[in-house]
Scaffold this active site. Structure first.
Site, PDB file in Angstrom:
ATOM      1  CG  ASP A 199      -6.420 -85.781  14.997  1.00 17.27           C
ATOM      2  OD1 ASP A 199      -6.001 -84.639  14.277  1.00 17.27           O
ATOM      3  OD2 ASP A 199      -6.359 -86.865  14.630  1.00 17.27           O
ATOM      4  CG  ASN A 204     -10.516 -88.348  12.991  1.00 17.22           C
ATOM      5  OD1 ASN A 204     -10.456 -89.309  12.446  1.00 17.22           O
ATOM      6  ND2 ASN A 204      -9.736 -87.572  13.683  1.00 17.22           N
ATOM      7  CG  ASP A 216      -9.390 -91.604  15.861  1.00 14.14           C
ATOM      8  OD1 ASP A 216      -9.077 -92.163  17.215  1.00 14.14           O
ATOM      9  OD2 ASP A 216      -8.379 -91.809  15.066  1.00 14.14           O
TER      10      ASP A 216
END
Length: 324
Positions: A199, A204, A216
């Site tokens: 992701d 992030n 994350d």
């Protein structure tokens, strides 16, 4: 029926953190997170900690520990990632019916869209991560594919009745046409599935003091390397070509980039669109989701999704991005 997170009170959060030997100063700040619940917890005389409480029944304990082990492996190789804190060799803890982990607090800002110097350094970071990610596979975490991110996503939306009846024929038609194209694309384009961030959007990847670090890894999984690169690109085609060149130049200092994966970019974008809608649908019983995404139940959202999926069908007919 109340959602399991409804019992996650500030007192429980404090008790969980203090169960590991920390002395809190009773300050709890809820951070922006929907899939899990994440809090900044003040610690007496020390820097605050980040406490992450995992959504029940999403990942197995083995899958969460594998995420933590991947973070630790990256950190051991000096790849800047925010890894969970360990107590007596353990990183996954339980309290009050919840599983949780603690992380050091790290600040920073997201990369600037289109900043070529930053993209070069982000490429170096991703190349270092993938060199380690390619060394062995995950055993307990899923692989990103058209089945789970595409076909299963459409099934969740149709079975749950989330698409308005007035738009259902149009949405189902374009989604099935798109999935047929994605099945062909992913069977035609050869790629090696490696351990990924999964992701890797700009939020992030945080910059502080001219250096970047990753946060994350909750969605880390197996998949094509280009999955962690394409969300760094923005703008018109000529702009994305220049950005891709800088990103890959930095990447290849540490790991070989397989240019044959570039045709997957628009397919991966399509899967992300469908998976995002299905993710909201699957979490609709969580009271935080109707509050955060009230437009999900309206016709305008689904009309926009039909348009977006049609655009992705057209994008699959265009020449893929290429390296200079």
């Amino acid at each position: 029926m109340s959602h399991p997170f409804s019992t996650l009170t500030p007192d429980l959060v404090l008790d969980a953190v203090e169960s590991l030997g920390y002395l809190s100063d009773a300050r709890v700040l809820a951070l922006n997170s929907y899939e899990n619940r994440v809090y900044q917890v003040g610690i007496e005389g020390e820097t605050p900690l980040i406490a992450k409480f995992y959504r029940p029944d999403r990942w197995s304990d083995a899958a969460i520990r594998e995420e933590h082990a991947f973070s630790a492996e990256l950190a051991e190789h000096e790849v800047p990632v925010v890894a969970p804190l360990s107590r007596n060799g353990e990183t996954l803890f339980a309290h009050g019916g919840f599983r949780f982990a603690l992380f050091p607090r790290r600040g920073g800002r997201a990369p600037e869209p289109g900043n070529l110097d930053q993209l070069y350094r982000l490429g170096q970071l991703l190349g270092r991560m993938h060199a380690i990610g390619a060394s062995r596979p995950f055993a307990h975490r899923e692989t990103l594919a058209e089945d789970n991110f595409g076909h299963a996503a459409l099934g969740a939306l149709l079975d749950g009745g989330f698409v308005p009846k007035s738009l259902l024929p149009a949405y189902e038609s374009v989604a099935r046409d798109l999935l047929a194209r994605l099945d062909e694309l992913f069977s035609r384009v050869r790629y090696q599935a490696i351990r990924l961030h999964g992701d890797c959007h700009p939020g992030n990847l945080l910059c502080r003091d001219d250096s970047f670090h990753m946060v994350d890894l909750d969605d880390c999984r197996m998949g094509p390397a280009v999955q962690d690169l394409w969300m760094m690109l923005a703008g018109e085609r000529h702009e994305r070509l220049g950005q891709l060149a800088e990103l890959v130049d930095g990447y290849q200092e540490f790991h070989d980039f397989a240019a044959r994966e570039l045709p997957l970019i628009e397919g991966l974008r399509a899967l992300r669109l469908m998976h995002h809608s299905a993710w909201i649908a699957r979490r609709w019983d969580d009271p935080a989701f109707p509050l955060a995404f009230p437009w999900f139940a309206g016709e305008r959202y689904w009309g926009d999704q039909i348009l977006a999926l049609r655009e992705q069908l057209a994008a699959l007919d265009e020449e893929p991005l290429r390296l200079f």
